[in-house]
Design a protein around this motif. Sequence first.
Motif, mmCIF file in Angstrom:
data_model
loop_
_atom_site.group_PDB
_atom_site.id
_atom_site.type_symbol
_atom_site.label_atom_id
_atom_site.label_comp_id
_atom_site.label_asym_id
_atom_site.label_seq_id
_atom_site.Cartn_x
_atom_site.Cartn_y
_atom_site.Cartn_z
ATOM 1 N N GLY A 236 0.817 -1.204 0.000
ATOM 2 C CA GLY A 236 0.000 0.000 0.000
ATOM 3 C C GLY A 236 0.855 1.260 0.000
ATOM 4 N N TRP A 237 0.239 2.365 0.433
ATOM 5 C CA TRP A 237 0.980 3.633 0.469
ATOM 6 C C TRP A 237 2.150 3.571 1.447
ATOM 7 N N TYR A 238 1.974 2.849 2.521
ATOM 8 C CA TYR A 238 3.077 2.677 3.481
ATOM 9 C C TYR A 238 4.212 1.891 2.842
ATOM 10 N N GLY A 239 3.850 0.911 2.017
ATOM 11 C CA GLY A 239 4.869 0.146 1.298
ATOM 12 C C GLY A 239 5.662 1.020 0.352
ATOM 13 N N LEU A 240 5.002 1.968 -0.307
ATOM 14 C CA LEU A 240 5.715 2.910 -1.171
ATOM 15 C C LEU A 240 6.719 3.729 -0.364
#
Length: 377
Positions: A236-240
């Motif tokens: 998700g955005w945290y992974g980015l």
Amino acid sequence: MVPASQVAKFSSALPFFLSFILIPLVWFGAFMGGWWVVITPLVTWYLFSAIDLLVGLNTEDADLDTSDDQLFWYKLLTQIWVPLQFLTIMGLVAYVARADHLGGWEVFGVMFGTGVMSGTVGIVYAHELMHQRNRFERWLGDILMAMVLYSHFRSEHLLVHHRYVGTPRDPVTARYNEGFHRFYPRVLRQSLHSSFKAERELLARKNLPWHSAKNPFWRYWGLQGAMLLCAYLVGGWYGLFLFAIQAGIAIWQLEVVNYTEHYGLTRKHLGDGKYEHVMPRHSWNAAHKATNWLLINLQRHSDHHYKPDRRFPLLQNHDEAEAPQLPYGYPFMAVYAMIPPLWKRVMNPKVRRWRQIYYPEITDWSAYNKHKTPMPR
């Protein structure tokens, strides 16, 4: 001279596989948390440097008549690293994004260690691959560089750095008395601009516009976009965000090595925008055995610039009569670079001594110090 028959053996290539230890180390840090998250940088920067002190220097040279077929194991290790690094980075992004046992500083520590891995090993392997003539290995190099969002490095390195090293046109040649913290933002800005300009000029000579499909920047942007999409899909955005941390650390690792490789070394201006040919003397050499295992002989940088098409096991060592020598391998010198007063205390006298040895006829170095000599033609 190490004969070709000995070079070809798996046992001769085996020490270079030591770099693969970084993959289980970053996973171990992620699983354990706590201070274990710093194990990867500690091993990379300090353990290999300590082993250097124990095993000393390697001044032996491989037989240059060794055929490409006899280098199977050396080629294999750079190629199999590519999928292993991809799975490691994406796997860690997915794991860390969901790991409840990791606090904020531990999350940063895991991704910091991942960036040390992708920068110290991944970019060095990409460097080896991008110098090869076959399309397959160049593609692998591009994939590795996309994993750290620094794909333009190939264009900058091949079209600018190797051609203009030691001249004002090369952003990567660190100037005399230029601290790393001034060098770093400068090279980030200038290398992106110079790499795109070099590709645009290459296309113009073929009567093609910059937006031609043959511009490799389209490939760079496509591969980087694919990596960002993968990071988003697994985390998700945290992974980015996590992916971007490791990419930033890897880029820093690359540029601190670039800073070390040519600090203060310049080619003599011959007049009319002409410079002397690149010689072993224009790169810092380091024959330290263990860190050359880790960095697949990148520290034999004097020979790499002298003969850029040589595969890493065939790079020759140049002694102090031919090239300036670093007191330690790159990992420990990178630590020095983070402390500019210490770096200058160690390296500036070496640069001045280098100038006395190779260019006693030059009495005023002020233009060279500021890279104000004429731009090369």
